[in-house]
Design a protein around this motif. Structure first.
Motif, PDB file in Angstrom:
ATOM      1  N   THR A  44       0.752  -1.260   0.027  1.00 53.58           N
ATOM      2  CA  THR A  44      -0.041  -0.075  -0.019  1.00 53.58           C
ATOM      3  C   THR A  44       0.886   1.398  -0.023  1.00 53.58           C
ATOM      4  O   THR A  44       2.014   1.145   0.633  1.00 53.58           O
ATOM      5  CB  THR A  44      -0.999  -0.104   1.100  1.00 53.58           C
ATOM      6  OG1 THR A  44      -1.778   0.984   1.007  1.00 53.58           O
ATOM      7  CG2 THR A  44      -0.316  -0.007   2.399  1.00 53.58           C
ATOM      8  N   VAL A  47      -3.964   4.028   2.753  1.00 53.89           N
ATOM      9  CA  VAL A  47      -5.334   3.535   3.081  1.00 53.89           C
ATOM     10  C   VAL A  47      -6.318   4.634   3.462  1.00 53.89           C
ATOM     11  O   VAL A  47      -6.141   5.494   4.059  1.00 53.89           O
ATOM     12  CB  VAL A  47      -5.354   2.585   4.193  1.00 53.89           C
ATOM     13  CG1 VAL A  47      -6.746   1.985   4.292  1.00 53.89           C
ATOM     14  CG2 VAL A  47      -4.285   1.443   4.181  1.00 53.89           C
ATOM     15  N   LEU A  53      -7.884   1.676  -0.980  1.00 50.35           N
ATOM     16  CA  LEU A  53      -6.708   1.557  -0.989  1.00 50.35           C
ATOM     17  C   LEU A  53      -5.930   2.393  -2.091  1.00 50.35           C
ATOM     18  O   LEU A  53      -6.318   2.271  -3.318  1.00 50.35           O
ATOM     19  CB  LEU A  53      -6.131   0.097  -1.150  1.00 50.35           C
ATOM     20  CG  LEU A  53      -4.684  -0.446  -1.255  1.00 50.35           C
ATOM     21  CD1 LEU A  53      -3.914  -0.174   0.060  1.00 50.35           C
ATOM     22  CD2 LEU A  53      -4.594  -1.862  -1.300  1.00 50.35           C
ATOM     23  N   ALA A  55      -2.716   1.630  -4.172  1.00 55.35           N
ATOM     24  CA  ALA A  55      -1.450   0.848  -4.140  1.00 55.35           C
ATOM     25  C   ALA A  55      -0.898   1.049  -5.473  1.00 55.35           C
ATOM     26  O   ALA A  55      -1.169   1.748  -6.265  1.00 55.35           O
ATOM     27  CB  ALA A  55      -2.122  -0.401  -4.489  1.00 55.35           C
ATOM     28  N   CYS A  75      -4.577  -6.745   1.977  1.00 53.07           N
ATOM     29  CA  CYS A  75      -3.448  -5.744   2.195  1.00 53.07           C
ATOM     30  C   CYS A  75      -2.671  -5.846   3.318  1.00 53.07           C
ATOM     31  O   CYS A  75      -3.258  -5.957   4.624  1.00 53.07           O
ATOM     32  CB  CYS A  75      -4.187  -4.412   1.801  1.00 53.07           C
ATOM     33  SG  CYS A  75      -3.131  -2.989   1.995  1.00 53.07           S
ATOM     34  N   THR A  77      -0.085  -3.554   5.734  1.00 55.95           N
ATOM     35  CA  THR A  77      -0.117  -2.082   5.746  1.00 55.95           C
ATOM     36  C   THR A  77       0.513  -1.783   7.293  1.00 55.95           C
ATOM     37  O   THR A  77       0.352  -2.330   8.015  1.00 55.95           O
ATOM     38  CB  THR A  77      -0.967  -1.157   5.231  1.00 55.95           C
ATOM     39  OG1 THR A  77      -0.555   0.267   5.246  1.00 55.95           O
ATOM     40  CG2 THR A  77      -2.194  -1.582   6.201  1.00 55.95           C
ATOM     41  N   TYR A 123      -6.058   3.107  -7.619  1.00 60.93           N
ATOM     42  CA  TYR A 123      -7.051   3.267  -6.318  1.00 60.93           C
ATOM     43  C   TYR A 123      -7.930   1.825  -6.421  1.00 60.93           C
ATOM     44  O   TYR A 123      -8.381   1.489  -7.564  1.00 60.93           O
ATOM     45  CB  TYR A 123      -8.072   4.421  -6.658  1.00 60.93           C
ATOM     46  CG  TYR A 123      -9.288   4.365  -5.482  1.00 60.93           C
ATOM     47  CD1 TYR A 123      -8.981   4.556  -4.118  1.00 60.93           C
ATOM     48  CD2 TYR A 123     -10.616   4.109  -5.694  1.00 60.93           C
ATOM     49  CE1 TYR A 123      -9.907   4.366  -3.137  1.00 60.93           C
ATOM     50  CE2 TYR A 123     -11.671   4.089  -4.935  1.00 60.93           C
ATOM     51  CZ  TYR A 123     -11.238   4.086  -3.557  1.00 60.93           C
ATOM     52  OH  TYR A 123     -12.101   4.084  -2.523  1.00 60.93           O
ATOM     53  N   LEU A 129     -11.502  -5.496  -1.636  1.00 66.63           N
ATOM     54  CA  LEU A 129     -10.355  -5.864  -0.506  1.00 66.63           C
ATOM     55  C   LEU A 129     -11.151  -6.718   0.516  1.00 66.63           C
ATOM     56  O   LEU A 129     -12.067  -6.611   0.763  1.00 66.63           O
ATOM     57  CB  LEU A 129      -9.925  -4.727   0.238  1.00 66.63           C
ATOM     58  CG  LEU A 129      -9.211  -3.655  -0.672  1.00 66.63           C
ATOM     59  CD1 LEU A 129      -8.848  -2.391  -0.264  1.00 66.63           C
ATOM     60  CD2 LEU A 129      -7.808  -4.321  -1.319  1.00 66.63           C
ATOM     61  N   TYR A 132      -7.249  -6.194   5.830  1.00 66.69           N
ATOM     62  CA  TYR A 132      -6.005  -5.389   6.188  1.00 66.69           C
ATOM     63  C   TYR A 132      -5.377  -6.221   7.216  1.00 66.69           C
ATOM     64  O   TYR A 132      -5.972  -6.339   8.319  1.00 66.69           O
ATOM     65  CB  TYR A 132      -6.244  -4.013   6.563  1.00 66.69           C
ATOM     66  CG  TYR A 132      -6.672  -2.924   5.268  1.00 66.69           C
ATOM     67  CD1 TYR A 132      -5.813  -2.522   4.637  1.00 66.69           C
ATOM     68  CD2 TYR A 132      -8.121  -2.750   4.964  1.00 66.69           C
ATOM     69  CE1 TYR A 132      -6.172  -1.608   3.543  1.00 66.69           C
ATOM     70  CE2 TYR A 132      -8.555  -1.890   4.050  1.00 66.69           C
ATOM     71  CZ  TYR A 132      -7.381  -1.488   3.373  1.00 66.69           C
ATOM     72  OH  TYR A 132      -7.720  -0.741   2.119  1.00 66.69           O
ATOM     73  N   THR A 134      -2.580  -5.047   9.625  1.00 68.79           N
ATOM     74  CA  THR A 134      -1.544  -4.058  10.126  1.00 68.79           C
ATOM     75  C   THR A 134      -0.553  -4.448  11.138  1.00 68.79           C
ATOM     76  O   THR A 134      -0.606  -5.583  11.746  1.00 68.79           O
ATOM     77  CB  THR A 134      -2.453  -2.696  10.679  1.00 68.79           C
ATOM     78  OG1 THR A 134      -3.096  -3.289  11.927  1.00 68.79           O
ATOM     79  CG2 THR A 134      -3.513  -2.656   9.850  1.00 68.79           C
ATOM     80  N   PRO A 146     -12.070  -4.002   5.463  1.00 67.96           N
ATOM     81  CA  PRO A 146     -12.205  -2.496   5.098  1.00 67.96           C
ATOM     82  C   PRO A 146     -12.967  -1.621   5.685  1.00 67.96           C
ATOM     83  O   PRO A 146     -12.952  -0.380   5.780  1.00 67.96           O
ATOM     84  CB  PRO A 146     -12.427  -2.705   3.530  1.00 67.96           C
ATOM     85  CG  PRO A 146     -11.831  -4.089   3.410  1.00 67.96           C
ATOM     86  CD  PRO A 146     -12.152  -4.920   4.504  1.00 67.96           C
TER      87      PRO A 146
END
Length: 168
Positions: A44, A47, A53, A55, A75, A77, A123, A129, A132, A134, A146
Protein backbone atom coordinates in the motif's frame (compact mmCIF):
# COMPACT_ATOMS: atom_id res chain seq x y z
CA UNK A 1 7.13 -9.01 -12.03
CA UNK A 2 5.78 -5.52 -11.35
CA UNK A 3 6.97 -3.92 -14.58
CA UNK A 4 8.38 -1.45 -15.44
CA UNK A 5 10.44 -1.25 -12.23
CA UNK A 6 10.36 -5.00 -11.40
CA UNK A 7 9.82 -4.69 -7.67
CA UNK A 8 8.03 -8.06 -7.77
CA UNK A 9 11.23 -9.78 -8.84
CA UNK A 10 13.12 -8.22 -5.92
CA UNK A 11 10.42 -9.29 -3.47
CA UNK A 12 10.38 -12.82 -4.89
CA UNK A 13 14.14 -13.06 -4.37
CA UNK A 14 13.81 -11.93 -0.73
CA UNK A 15 11.00 -14.42 -0.07
CA UNK A 16 12.94 -17.25 -1.71
CA UNK A 17 15.94 -16.46 0.53
CA UNK A 18 13.61 -17.12 3.51
CA UNK A 19 12.60 -20.51 2.10
CA UNK A 20 9.18 -19.45 0.78
CA UNK A 21 8.09 -20.94 -2.54
CA UNK A 22 7.49 -18.18 -5.08
CA UNK A 23 6.49 -18.00 -8.72
CA UNK A 24 7.17 -14.88 -10.79
CA UNK A 25 4.87 -14.25 -13.76
CA UNK A 26 4.47 -11.46 -16.28
CA UNK A 27 1.96 -8.82 -15.20
CA UNK A 28 -0.17 -9.54 -18.27
CA UNK A 29 -0.58 -13.19 -17.22
CA UNK A 30 -2.20 -12.37 -13.86
CA UNK A 31 -5.78 -12.98 -14.99
CA UNK A 32 -4.94 -16.23 -16.75
CA UNK A 33 -3.09 -17.67 -13.74
CA UNK A 34 -5.42 -16.35 -11.00
CA UNK A 35 -7.36 -19.68 -10.70
CA UNK A 36 -4.15 -21.24 -9.31
CA UNK A 37 -3.77 -18.55 -6.61
CA UNK A 38 -4.85 -18.96 -2.97
CA UNK A 39 -4.51 -15.31 -1.86
CA UNK A 40 -3.40 -12.00 -3.31
CA UNK A 41 -1.24 -9.81 -1.06
CA UNK A 42 -1.01 -6.15 -1.99
CA UNK A 43 1.33 -3.47 -0.69
CA UNK A 44 0.00 0.00 0.00
CA UNK A 45 0.88 3.62 -0.54
CA UNK A 46 -2.09 4.85 1.54
CA UNK A 47 -5.30 3.51 3.08
CA UNK A 48 -8.17 5.94 2.54
CA UNK A 49 -10.86 6.78 5.11
CA UNK A 50 -13.49 4.73 3.28
CA UNK A 51 -11.31 1.59 3.42
CA UNK A 52 -10.11 1.96 -0.17
CA UNK A 53 -6.47 1.49 -1.05
CA UNK A 54 -3.94 3.50 -3.01
CA UNK A 55 -1.62 0.74 -4.24
CA UNK A 56 1.28 0.61 -6.69
CA UNK A 57 0.20 0.66 -10.32
CA UNK A 58 -1.15 -2.71 -11.43
CA UNK A 59 -2.83 -3.46 -8.11
CA UNK A 60 -6.31 -2.72 -9.46
CA UNK A 61 -5.82 -5.21 -12.27
CA UNK A 62 -4.81 -7.89 -9.74
CA UNK A 63 -7.79 -7.09 -7.50
CA UNK A 64 -10.18 -7.34 -10.48
CA UNK A 65 -8.75 -10.72 -11.50
CA UNK A 66 -8.94 -11.93 -7.89
CA UNK A 67 -12.54 -10.77 -7.56
CA UNK A 68 -13.50 -12.54 -10.78
CA UNK A 69 -11.97 -15.81 -9.52
CA UNK A 70 -13.14 -15.42 -5.87
CA UNK A 71 -9.59 -15.15 -4.54
CA UNK A 72 -9.22 -13.16 -1.29
CA UNK A 73 -7.28 -9.89 -1.49
CA UNK A 74 -5.23 -9.00 1.60
CA UNK A 75 -3.42 -5.71 2.15
CA UNK A 76 -0.34 -5.54 4.35
CA UNK A 77 0.14 -2.06 5.80
CA UNK A 78 1.38 -0.07 8.74
CA UNK A 79 -1.00 2.19 10.64
CA UNK A 80 1.13 5.18 9.65
CA UNK A 81 -0.30 4.78 6.12
CA UNK A 82 -3.87 5.52 7.24
CA UNK A 83 -5.16 8.65 5.52
CA UNK A 84 -8.14 10.61 6.94
CA UNK A 85 -9.18 11.72 3.43
CA UNK A 86 -11.86 10.27 1.17
CA UNK A 87 -11.05 9.49 -2.49
CA UNK A 88 -13.21 12.19 -4.12
CA UNK A 89 -10.64 13.23 -6.73
CA UNK A 90 -8.50 10.22 -7.58
CA UNK A 91 -6.17 12.23 -9.82
CA UNK A 92 -5.07 14.18 -6.74
CA UNK A 93 -3.77 10.93 -5.19
CA UNK A 94 -1.72 9.86 -8.18
CA UNK A 95 1.45 10.96 -9.86
CA UNK A 96 2.83 10.31 -13.30
CA UNK A 97 6.33 8.93 -13.50
CA UNK A 98 8.77 9.22 -16.35
CA UNK A 99 7.39 7.65 -19.54
CA UNK A 100 10.91 6.45 -20.38
CA UNK A 101 10.37 3.39 -18.16
CA UNK A 102 7.52 2.31 -20.44
CA UNK A 103 8.75 3.47 -23.84
CA UNK A 104 12.27 4.81 -24.29
CA UNK A 105 12.95 8.04 -26.14
CA UNK A 106 14.18 6.42 -29.37
CA UNK A 107 11.13 4.15 -29.60
CA UNK A 108 8.84 7.10 -28.87
CA UNK A 109 10.35 9.01 -31.79
CA UNK A 110 9.14 6.19 -34.07
CA UNK A 111 5.55 6.85 -32.91
CA UNK A 112 5.55 10.60 -32.18
CA UNK A 113 1.76 10.93 -31.78
CA UNK A 114 1.58 8.32 -29.01
CA UNK A 115 0.91 9.58 -25.49
CA UNK A 116 2.82 7.51 -22.95
CA UNK A 117 1.53 7.46 -19.38
CA UNK A 118 3.21 5.79 -16.42
CA UNK A 119 0.96 6.25 -13.35
CA UNK A 120 2.53 5.45 -10.01
CA UNK A 121 -0.62 4.24 -8.22
CA UNK A 122 -4.04 2.63 -8.61
CA UNK A 123 -7.10 3.17 -6.45
CA UNK A 124 -8.75 -0.06 -5.27
CA UNK A 125 -12.25 0.38 -3.80
CA UNK A 126 -12.98 -1.27 -0.43
CA UNK A 127 -15.45 -3.71 -2.02
CA UNK A 128 -12.52 -5.40 -3.76
CA UNK A 129 -10.51 -5.91 -0.55
CA UNK A 130 -11.08 -8.64 2.02
CA UNK A 131 -8.67 -7.89 4.84
CA UNK A 132 -6.09 -5.42 6.12
CA UNK A 133 -3.23 -6.76 8.18
CA UNK A 134 -1.55 -3.96 10.13
CA UNK A 135 1.26 -3.60 12.62
CA UNK A 136 -1.31 -3.78 15.46
CA UNK A 137 -2.94 -6.97 14.16
CA UNK A 138 -2.70 -9.74 16.74
CA UNK A 139 -3.39 -13.45 16.48
CA UNK A 140 -6.74 -12.84 18.21
CA UNK A 141 -7.93 -10.06 15.86
CA UNK A 142 -6.53 -11.60 12.69
CA UNK A 143 -6.83 -8.33 10.77
CA UNK A 144 -9.32 -5.61 9.93
CA UNK A 145 -12.15 -5.50 7.43
CA UNK A 146 -12.07 -2.49 5.04
CA UNK A 147 -15.31 -1.26 6.64
CA UNK A 148 -13.47 -1.00 9.99
CA UNK A 149 -10.85 1.49 8.77
CA UNK A 150 -12.99 4.46 9.84
CA UNK A 151 -12.80 3.16 13.40
CA UNK A 152 -9.01 2.89 13.29
CA UNK A 153 -8.88 6.47 12.03
CA UNK A 154 -11.00 7.60 14.98
CA UNK A 155 -8.60 5.85 17.37
CA UNK A 156 -5.37 7.14 15.84
CA UNK A 157 -6.31 10.61 14.53
CA UNK A 158 -7.66 13.57 16.45
CA UNK A 159 -10.65 15.17 14.60
CA UNK A 160 -8.55 18.31 14.08
CA UNK A 161 -6.14 16.21 12.00
CA UNK A 162 -8.86 15.66 9.40
CA UNK A 163 -8.81 19.33 8.39
CA UNK A 164 -5.72 20.05 6.37
CA UNK A 165 -6.34 23.82 6.11
CA UNK A 166 -4.99 26.28 8.61
CA UNK A 167 -7.73 28.20 10.44
CA UNK A 168 -7.17 31.79 11.55
Amino acid sequence: ESAPYYGGQEMAARLAEKGIDVTVIADAAAFALMPRVDKVFLPTHAVMANGGLIAPSGGHMLALAAQEHSVPVVCITGLFKLCPLYPHNLDAFNELRSPDAVLDFKAHQAVPNAEVLNPAYDYIPPEMLDLYITNNTTTTTGGHQPSYIYRLLAEYYHPADHTLVEEF
